[in-house]
Scaffold this motif. Structure first.
Motif, PDB file in Angstrom:
ATOM      1  N   ASP A 141       0.817  -1.212   0.000  1.00  0.00           N
ATOM      2  CA  ASP A 141       0.000   0.000   0.000  1.00  0.00           C
ATOM      3  C   ASP A 141       0.849   1.260   0.000  1.00  0.00           C
ATOM      4  O   ASP A 141       0.468   2.274  -0.588  1.00  0.00           O
ATOM      5  CB  ASP A 141      -0.965  -0.008   1.190  1.00  0.00           C
ATOM      6  N   VAL A 142       2.013   1.214   0.636  1.00  0.00           N
ATOM      7  CA  VAL A 142       2.890   2.380   0.656  1.00  0.00           C
ATOM      8  C   VAL A 142       3.330   2.734  -0.758  1.00  0.00           C
ATOM      9  O   VAL A 142       3.318   3.901  -1.163  1.00  0.00           O
ATOM     10  CB  VAL A 142       4.109   2.125   1.570  1.00  0.00           C
ATOM     11  N   CYS A 143       3.712   1.721  -1.530  1.00  0.00           N
ATOM     12  CA  CYS A 143       4.095   1.942  -2.924  1.00  0.00           C
ATOM     13  C   CYS A 143       2.952   2.540  -3.723  1.00  0.00           C
ATOM     14  O   CYS A 143       3.134   3.514  -4.477  1.00  0.00           O
ATOM     15  CB  CYS A 143       4.521   0.626  -3.572  1.00  0.00           C
ATOM     16  N   ILE A 144       1.759   1.962  -3.582  1.00  0.00           N
ATOM     17  CA  ILE A 144       0.609   2.429  -4.372  1.00  0.00           C
ATOM     18  C   ILE A 144       0.293   3.884  -4.043  1.00  0.00           C
ATOM     19  O   ILE A 144       0.151   4.729  -4.946  1.00  0.00           O
ATOM     20  CB  ILE A 144      -0.625   1.544  -4.114  1.00  0.00           C
ATOM     21  N   ASN A 145       0.189   4.213  -2.769  1.00  0.00           N
ATOM     22  CA  ASN A 145      -0.197   5.567  -2.381  1.00  0.00           C
ATOM     23  C   ASN A 145       0.853   6.602  -2.767  1.00  0.00           C
ATOM     24  O   ASN A 145       0.530   7.672  -3.293  1.00  0.00           O
ATOM     25  CB  ASN A 145      -0.470   5.626  -0.878  1.00  0.00           C
ATOM     26  N   ALA A 146       2.114   6.295  -2.513  1.00  0.00           N
ATOM     27  CA  ALA A 146       3.177   7.249  -2.821  1.00  0.00           C
ATOM     28  C   ALA A 146       3.326   7.446  -4.326  1.00  0.00           C
ATOM     29  O   ALA A 146       3.431   8.583  -4.804  1.00  0.00           O
ATOM     30  CB  ALA A 146       4.498   6.782  -2.209  1.00  0.00           C
ATOM     31  N   CYS A 147       3.328   6.358  -5.076  1.00  0.00           N
ATOM     32  CA  CYS A 147       3.499   6.472  -6.527  1.00  0.00           C
ATOM     33  C   CYS A 147       2.296   7.143  -7.181  1.00  0.00           C
ATOM     34  O   CYS A 147       2.451   7.867  -8.177  1.00  0.00           O
ATOM     35  CB  CYS A 147       3.757   5.100  -7.134  1.00  0.00           C
ATOM     36  N   ALA A 148       1.093   6.917  -6.651  1.00  0.00           N
ATOM     37  CA  ALA A 148      -0.088   7.600  -7.188  1.00  0.00           C
ATOM     38  C   ALA A 148       0.048   9.113  -7.020  1.00  0.00           C
ATOM     39  O   ALA A 148      -0.244   9.880  -7.947  1.00  0.00           O
ATOM     40  CB  ALA A 148      -1.348   7.090  -6.506  1.00  0.00           C
ATOM     41  N   SER A 149       0.487   9.554  -5.850  1.00  0.00           N
ATOM     42  CA  SER A 149       0.688  10.987  -5.623  1.00  0.00           C
ATOM     43  C   SER A 149       1.784  11.542  -6.515  1.00  0.00           C
ATOM     44  O   SER A 149       1.660  12.651  -7.064  1.00  0.00           O
ATOM     45  CB  SER A 149       1.043  11.238  -4.152  1.00  0.00           C
ATOM     46  N   LEU A 150       2.844  10.781  -6.675  1.00  0.00           N
ATOM     47  CA  LEU A 150       3.945  11.207  -7.527  1.00  0.00           C
ATOM     48  C   LEU A 150       3.490  11.335  -8.978  1.00  0.00           C
ATOM     49  O   LEU A 150       3.840  12.295  -9.679  1.00  0.00           O
ATOM     50  CB  LEU A 150       5.093  10.201  -7.417  1.00  0.00           C
ATOM     51  N   LEU A 151       2.689  10.368  -9.445  1.00  0.00           N
ATOM     52  CA  LEU A 151       2.155  10.446 -10.800  1.00  0.00           C
ATOM     53  C   LEU A 151       1.288  11.689 -10.991  1.00  0.00           C
ATOM     54  O   LEU A 151       1.390  12.384 -12.012  1.00  0.00           O
ATOM     55  CB  LEU A 151       1.341   9.193 -11.114  1.00  0.00           C
ATOM     56  N   ALA A 189      -8.111  17.619 -12.346  1.00  0.00           N
ATOM     57  CA  ALA A 189      -9.545  17.367 -12.119  1.00  0.00           C
ATOM     58  C   ALA A 189      -9.799  16.054 -11.399  1.00  0.00           C
ATOM     59  O   ALA A 189     -10.953  15.656 -11.220  1.00  0.00           O
ATOM     60  CB  ALA A 189     -10.287  17.382 -13.447  1.00  0.00           C
ATOM     61  N   CYS A 190      -8.726  15.373 -10.985  1.00  0.00           N
ATOM     62  CA  CYS A 190      -8.856  14.071 -10.317  1.00  0.00           C
ATOM     63  C   CYS A 190      -8.583  14.180  -8.822  1.00  0.00           C
ATOM     64  O   CYS A 190      -7.695  14.918  -8.392  1.00  0.00           O
ATOM     65  CB  CYS A 190      -7.872  13.064 -10.911  1.00  0.00           C
ATOM     66  N   ALA A 191      -9.324  13.411  -8.047  1.00  0.00           N
ATOM     67  CA  ALA A 191      -9.030  13.199  -6.626  1.00  0.00           C
ATOM     68  C   ALA A 191      -8.600  11.744  -6.470  1.00  0.00           C
ATOM     69  O   ALA A 191      -9.350  10.837  -6.847  1.00  0.00           O
ATOM     70  CB  ALA A 191     -10.254  13.488  -5.768  1.00  0.00           C
ATOM     71  N   ILE A 192      -7.397  11.536  -5.946  1.00  0.00           N
ATOM     72  CA  ILE A 192      -6.911  10.180  -5.717  1.00  0.00           C
ATOM     73  C   ILE A 192      -7.080   9.847  -4.243  1.00  0.00           C
ATOM     74  O   ILE A 192      -6.540  10.542  -3.379  1.00  0.00           O
ATOM     75  CB  ILE A 192      -5.432  10.025  -6.113  1.00  0.00           C
ATOM     76  N   PHE A 193      -7.809   8.788  -3.967  1.00  0.00           N
ATOM     77  CA  PHE A 193      -8.015   8.368  -2.585  1.00  0.00           C
ATOM     78  C   PHE A 193      -6.952   7.355  -2.178  1.00  0.00           C
ATOM     79  O   PHE A 193      -6.410   6.620  -3.008  1.00  0.00           O
ATOM     80  CB  PHE A 193      -9.423   7.806  -2.417  1.00  0.00           C
ATOM     81  N   SER A 194      -6.678   7.332  -0.904  1.00  0.00           N
ATOM     82  CA  SER A 194      -5.713   6.382  -0.356  1.00  0.00           C
ATOM     83  C   SER A 194      -6.280   4.963  -0.404  1.00  0.00           C
ATOM     84  O   SER A 194      -7.506   4.759  -0.366  1.00  0.00           O
ATOM     85  CB  SER A 194      -5.397   6.771   1.091  1.00  0.00           C
ATOM     86  N   THR A 195      -5.387   3.996  -0.469  1.00  0.00           N
ATOM     87  CA  THR A 195      -5.807   2.597  -0.371  1.00  0.00           C
ATOM     88  C   THR A 195      -6.491   2.314   0.961  1.00  0.00           C
ATOM     89  O   THR A 195      -7.205   1.316   1.091  1.00  0.00           O
ATOM     90  CB  THR A 195      -4.600   1.666  -0.516  1.00  0.00           C
ATOM     91  N   HIS A 196      -6.287   3.196   1.946  1.00  0.00           N
ATOM     92  CA  HIS A 196      -6.867   2.974   3.276  1.00  0.00           C
ATOM     93  C   HIS A 196      -8.303   3.478   3.391  1.00  0.00           C
ATOM     94  O   HIS A 196      -9.003   3.122   4.343  1.00  0.00           O
ATOM     95  CB  HIS A 196      -6.011   3.663   4.344  1.00  0.00           C
ATOM     96  N   ASP A 197      -8.747   4.303   2.445  1.00  0.00           N
ATOM     97  CA  ASP A 197     -10.057   4.941   2.609  1.00  0.00           C
ATOM     98  C   ASP A 197     -11.206   3.942   2.517  1.00  0.00           C
ATOM     99  O   ASP A 197     -12.180   4.038   3.274  1.00  0.00           O
ATOM    100  CB  ASP A 197     -10.228   6.063   1.584  1.00  0.00           C
ATOM    101  N   ARG A 229     -15.226   0.290   5.498  1.00  0.00           N
ATOM    102  CA  ARG A 229     -15.583  -1.050   5.960  1.00  0.00           C
ATOM    103  C   ARG A 229     -15.578  -1.140   7.484  1.00  0.00           C
ATOM    104  O   ARG A 229     -16.353  -1.895   8.071  1.00  0.00           O
ATOM    105  CB  ARG A 229     -14.615  -2.074   5.379  1.00  0.00           C
ATOM    106  N   HIS A 230     -14.701  -0.373   8.115  1.00  0.00           N
ATOM    107  CA  HIS A 230     -14.568  -0.424   9.578  1.00  0.00           C
ATOM    108  C   HIS A 230     -15.322   0.698  10.274  1.00  0.00           C
ATOM    109  O   HIS A 230     -15.147   0.904  11.478  1.00  0.00           O
ATOM    110  CB  HIS A 230     -13.092  -0.385   9.966  1.00  0.00           C
ATOM    111  N   ASN A 231     -16.148   1.431   9.528  1.00  0.00           N
ATOM    112  CA  ASN A 231     -16.980   2.492  10.103  1.00  0.00           C
ATOM    113  C   ASN A 231     -16.164   3.509  10.899  1.00  0.00           C
ATOM    114  O   ASN A 231     -16.526   3.888  12.021  1.00  0.00           O
ATOM    115  CB  ASN A 231     -18.079   1.891  10.987  1.00  0.00           C
ATOM    116  N   THR A 232     -15.064   3.952  10.315  1.00  0.00           N
ATOM    117  CA  THR A 232     -14.232   4.968  10.957  1.00  0.00           C
ATOM    118  C   THR A 232     -15.039   6.234  11.209  1.00  0.00           C
ATOM    119  O   THR A 232     -15.855   6.647  10.375  1.00  0.00           O
ATOM    120  CB  THR A 232     -13.022   5.293  10.061  1.00  0.00           C
ATOM    121  N   ALA A 233     -14.812   6.871  12.334  1.00  0.00           N
ATOM    122  CA  ALA A 233     -15.558   8.072  12.698  1.00  0.00           C
ATOM    123  C   ALA A 233     -15.349   9.182  11.675  1.00  0.00           C
ATOM    124  O   ALA A 233     -14.246   9.363  11.146  1.00  0.00           O
ATOM    125  CB  ALA A 233     -15.120   8.551  14.084  1.00  0.00           C
TER     126      ALA A 233
END
Length: 224
Positions: free
Chosen positions: A24-34, A51-59, A64-68
């Motif tokens: 996930d670290v690779c995916i998130n960092a490289c997505a931001s870099l791209l 015009a794009c919003a990139i969400f984290s792999t954690h979102d 799923r875990h009903n984060t506050a």
């Protein structure tokens, strides 16, 4: 840590190794870099990328875990997704599949474009359900924060972007997802790459990461 992209040595080694599965670290960092690279004003991709919003792999995991909401909002507000035409959502399918796939959501046309480098069509039901929960949550949170996110959360259509396998090995799915993200940042729904070109993309991203300035925490800096 490399710049603001939070790439640590273990993840950099995964990116460097031609047969390593990306985390996930690779995916998130490289997505931001791209996105930073493709948003450069002199490039033809600039408007589409911005015009794009990139969400984290954690979102999606947070949904799923009903984060506050208070914490969740703090994690996503920097994307300014309520002002964006395209929402890019990388998805990790946990064991036993342990596979990366990608969803490109177009909130104003109520459409999800689903990319799986293996070309599978029958594994999306849970992902689509989770993505629509994420979309609903994002719309509600933005409007509660007075951000005017006028997006309908019912009646969406989900479409696969490929139905034939583009990947033949068991480790490049994360790189294919990054290729899909790069395509979306340029206004396309599916990457037009071969497996050889995906391997070259991995190497290109590794070089781009290694070209970033290294951040050393203040506590670890030597006194001058």
């Amino acid at each position: 840590m490399v710049g603001r992209y939070s790439m640590y040595p273990d993840s950099i080694r995964l990116l460097f190794s031609p047969e390593s599965w990306l985390d996930d670290v690779c995916i998130n960092a490289c997505a931001s870099l791209l996105q930073d690279s493709l948003s450069a004003p002199q490039l033809p991709s600039s408007d589409a990328s911005r015009a794009c919003a990139i969400f984290s792999t954690h979102d999606l995991v947070r949904v799923r875990h009903n984060t506050a909401d208070e914490y969740f909002w703090g994690q996503v507000r920097a994307t300014e997704y309520w002002n964006k035409a395209t929402w890019i959502i990388p998805i990790h399918r946990p064991s036993p599949e342990n596979h990366w796939v990608l969803c490109i959501a177009l909130p104003h046309s109520h459409t999800l474009y689903l990319f799986d480098s293996f070309g599978h069509r029958g594994s999306w039901d849970q992902d689509v359900e989770d993505v629509m929960k994420l979309v609903t949550r994002l719309v509600l949170m933005a409007n509660r924060q007075y951000k005017s996110c006028r997006v309908i959360t019912e009646g969406w259509t989900a479409k696969p972007t490929c139905v034939q396998a583009m990947q033949t090995n068991g480790y490049d799915c994360g790189v294919w997802v990054l290729a899909g993200i790069a395509a979306a940042l340029q206004g396309f729904h599916v990457p037009a790459l071969t497996e050889l070109e995906v391997r070259e993309l991995r190497h290109h991203l590794y070089r781009a990461v290694m070209a970033q300035p290294v951040y050393v925490p203040r506590s670890q800096r030597c006194n001058q």
